[in-house]
Design an enzyme around this catalytic site. Structure first.
Site, PDB file in Angstrom:
ATOM      1  N   ASP A  17      25.479 -40.420 -39.224  1.00 36.17           N
ATOM      2  CA  ASP A  17      25.042 -39.458 -38.213  1.00 36.17           C
ATOM      3  C   ASP A  17      24.499 -38.188 -39.012  1.00 36.17           C
ATOM      4  O   ASP A  17      24.880 -37.900 -40.270  1.00 36.17           O
ATOM      5  CB  ASP A  17      26.116 -39.016 -37.362  1.00 36.17           C
ATOM      6  CG  ASP A  17      25.924 -38.253 -36.055  1.00 36.17           C
ATOM      7  OD1 ASP A  17      24.731 -38.265 -35.650  1.00 36.17           O
ATOM      8  OD2 ASP A  17      26.774 -37.686 -35.479  1.00 36.17           O
ATOM      9  N   HIS A  34      15.329 -40.125 -39.789  1.00 31.66           N
ATOM     10  CA  HIS A  34      15.580 -41.469 -39.466  1.00 31.66           C
ATOM     11  C   HIS A  34      15.015 -42.346 -40.745  1.00 31.66           C
ATOM     12  O   HIS A  34      15.608 -43.216 -41.263  1.00 31.66           O
ATOM     13  CB  HIS A  34      15.210 -41.844 -38.273  1.00 31.66           C
ATOM     14  CG  HIS A  34      15.618 -41.356 -37.041  1.00 31.66           C
ATOM     15  ND1 HIS A  34      16.883 -41.242 -36.989  1.00 31.66           N
ATOM     16  CD2 HIS A  34      15.255 -40.770 -35.863  1.00 31.66           C
ATOM     17  CE1 HIS A  34      17.275 -40.611 -35.830  1.00 31.66           C
ATOM     18  NE2 HIS A  34      16.285 -40.694 -35.048  1.00 31.66           N
ATOM     19  N   LEU A 128      28.221 -60.419 -49.455  1.00 33.73           N
ATOM     20  CA  LEU A 128      28.640 -59.033 -48.382  1.00 33.73           C
ATOM     21  C   LEU A 128      27.907 -59.605 -46.720  1.00 33.73           C
ATOM     22  O   LEU A 128      26.972 -59.916 -46.662  1.00 33.73           O
ATOM     23  CB  LEU A 128      27.689 -57.949 -48.788  1.00 33.73           C
ATOM     24  CG  LEU A 128      27.855 -56.702 -47.960  1.00 33.73           C
ATOM     25  CD1 LEU A 128      29.086 -56.054 -47.923  1.00 33.73           C
ATOM     26  CD2 LEU A 128      26.681 -55.478 -48.465  1.00 33.73           C
TER      27      LEU A 128
HETATM   28  C1  IPE Z   1      26.555 -42.240 -32.812  1.00 35.15           C
HETATM   29  O1  IPE Z   1      25.823 -41.259 -33.107  1.00 35.15           O
HETATM   30  C2  IPE Z   1      25.472 -43.515 -32.836  1.00 35.15           C
HETATM   31  C3  IPE Z   1      25.006 -43.785 -34.123  1.00 35.15           C
HETATM   32  C4  IPE Z   1      25.033 -43.488 -35.325  1.00 35.15           C
HETATM   33  C5  IPE Z   1      24.095 -44.870 -33.909  1.00 35.15           C
HETATM   34  P1  IPE Z   1      25.252 -40.043 -32.021  1.00 35.15           P
HETATM   35  O2  IPE Z   1      24.846 -39.045 -32.686  1.00 35.15           O
HETATM   36  O3  IPE Z   1      24.551 -40.820 -31.034  1.00 35.15           O
HETATM   37  O4  IPE Z   1      26.484 -39.570 -31.227  1.00 35.15           O
HETATM   38  P2  IPE Z   1      26.948 -38.353 -30.309  1.00 35.15           P
HETATM   39  O5  IPE Z   1      26.058 -38.171 -29.408  1.00 35.15           O
HETATM   40  O6  IPE Z   1      27.075 -37.307 -31.284  1.00 35.15           O
HETATM   41  O7  IPE Z   1      28.393 -38.625 -29.892  1.00 35.15           O
HETATM   42  C1  IPE Z   2      22.056 -40.794 -36.409  1.00 34.08           C
HETATM   43  O1  IPE Z   2      21.441 -39.366 -36.486  1.00 34.08           O
HETATM   44  C2  IPE Z   2      21.008 -41.713 -36.252  1.00 34.08           C
HETATM   45  C3  IPE Z   2      21.135 -42.270 -34.861  1.00 34.08           C
HETATM   46  C4  IPE Z   2      22.149 -42.086 -34.003  1.00 34.08           C
HETATM   47  C5  IPE Z   2      20.154 -43.351 -34.447  1.00 34.08           C
HETATM   48  P1  IPE Z   2      21.060 -38.619 -35.123  1.00 34.08           P
HETATM   49  O2  IPE Z   2      19.893 -38.947 -34.844  1.00 34.08           O
HETATM   50  O3  IPE Z   2      22.325 -38.701 -34.375  1.00 34.08           O
HETATM   51  O4  IPE Z   2      21.026 -37.173 -35.892  1.00 34.08           O
HETATM   52  P2  IPE Z   2      21.711 -35.882 -35.454  1.00 34.08           P
HETATM   53  O5  IPE Z   2      23.086 -36.066 -34.949  1.00 34.08           O
HETATM   54  O6  IPE Z   2      20.976 -35.550 -33.880  1.00 34.08           O
HETATM   55  O7  IPE Z   2      21.567 -34.831 -36.408  1.00 34.08           O
HETATM   56 MG    MG Z   3      24.005 -37.653 -33.935  1.00 34.10          MG
END
Ligand code: IPE
Ligand code: IPE
Ligand code: MG
Length: 241
Positions: A17, A34, A128
């Site tokens: 995240d 990303h 793995l």
């Molecule tokens: C969780 O992250 C999903 C992934 C890492 C794929 P999100 O950024 O979507 O989760 P919330 O919205 O903070 O709960």
């Molecule tokens: C995690 O990073 C990746 C996915 C959920 C695909 P985020 O896209 O949730 O990044 P933040 O949380 O908005 O910083």
């Molecule tokens: Mg996020």
């Protein structure tokens, strides 16, 4: 403190995240985060493999992530296809087996095809087991399992009293994965966000403020060292361990 090789978590799961916030901090668009996030995945897989972790499960796209802007979703899907394409030879060379969990059917056909191709070409690898959670939701996984079990009960294939943990497990996307030992979440958020509900029931949780694109070898080591210094009691007393 250093990592002890005898107590490496068998199954590490990661909620990657903070890509968006990392990009914003740099004055860039979310997708830039990303892209950098994919590079962090590459490094993580390499290091986990070196450390002889057997199972690594990564949360790449949740059932809730469909609510994001359409262009972010489509760029994420493209990134998945491009990364699998680019990394296929390395995955094969390093004897990594790719698996997925989640409702794959709802993904765009290009993504599905690339996944099937990679899964097929790596299915004999044993070093793995790398599982990517795509269109994955823990509640959806359990709902789907209960639905399938109910059908079998109705047809008398399973009797209601026979339903046990092992039968439930056998109907999960994660049926062939062991319980998670260590769950890591980056970016400072301390929540599960619908990840792996069944398999994390006894996982050690580790939260770090590091944003996913910056997560490196040192951060993985730190998480594992932290894990190695915990006492996992599984309901027993300290004296019994
Ligand atoms: C969780 O992250 C999903 C992934 C890492 C794929 P999100 O950024 O979507 O989760 P919330 O919205 O903070 O709960
Ligand atoms: C995690 O990073 C990746 C996915 C959920 C695909 P985020 O896209 O949730 O990044 P933040 O949380 O908005 O910083
Ligand atoms: Mg996020």
């Amino acid at each position: 403190m250093k990592i002890t090789n005898e107590n490496i978590p068998n199954h590490i799961a990661v909620i990657m995240d903070g890509n968006g916030r990392w990009a914003k901090k740099k004055g860039e668009k979310r997708i830039f985060g990303h892209k950098k996030g994919v590079k962090a995945v590459r490094k993580l897989v390499e290091e986990a493999s070196k450390l002889k972790v057997s199972f690594l499960t990564l949360y790449a796209f949740s059932t809730e992530n469909w609510d994001r802007p359409e262009n972010e979703i489509s760029t994420l899907m493209n990134l998945i296809v491009m990364s699998l394409d680019k990394e296929l030879n390395t995955i094969i060379k390093n004897k990594i087996q790719l698996r997925t969990i989640g409702d794959i059917d709802k993904l765009p056909p290009e993504v599905k095809n690339k996944l099937f191709e990679t899964i097929e070409k790596t299915k004999k690898n044993k070093k793995l087991i790398l599982t990517i959670a795509l269109n994955y939701g823990g509640k959806e996984e359990l709902t789907n399992a209960i639905k399938r079990i109910s059908h079998k009960v109705k047809k008398n294939v399973i009797l209601p009293d026979q339903v046990n943990e092992s039968i439930i497990n056998d109907h999960l996307y994660t049926q062939n994965l062991p319980d998670v030992d260590l769950l890591i979440r980056t970016s400072g958020e301390q929540r599960i966000s619908n990840f792996l509900l069944w398999k994390i029931s006894y996982a050690e949780l580790y939260f770090t403020d590091v944003l996913w694109p910056e997560f490196n070898k040192k951060d993985l080591h730190q998480a594992i060292i932290n894990y190695q210094n915990r006492e996992r009691r599984f309901g027993k007393t300290s004296e019994q361990i």
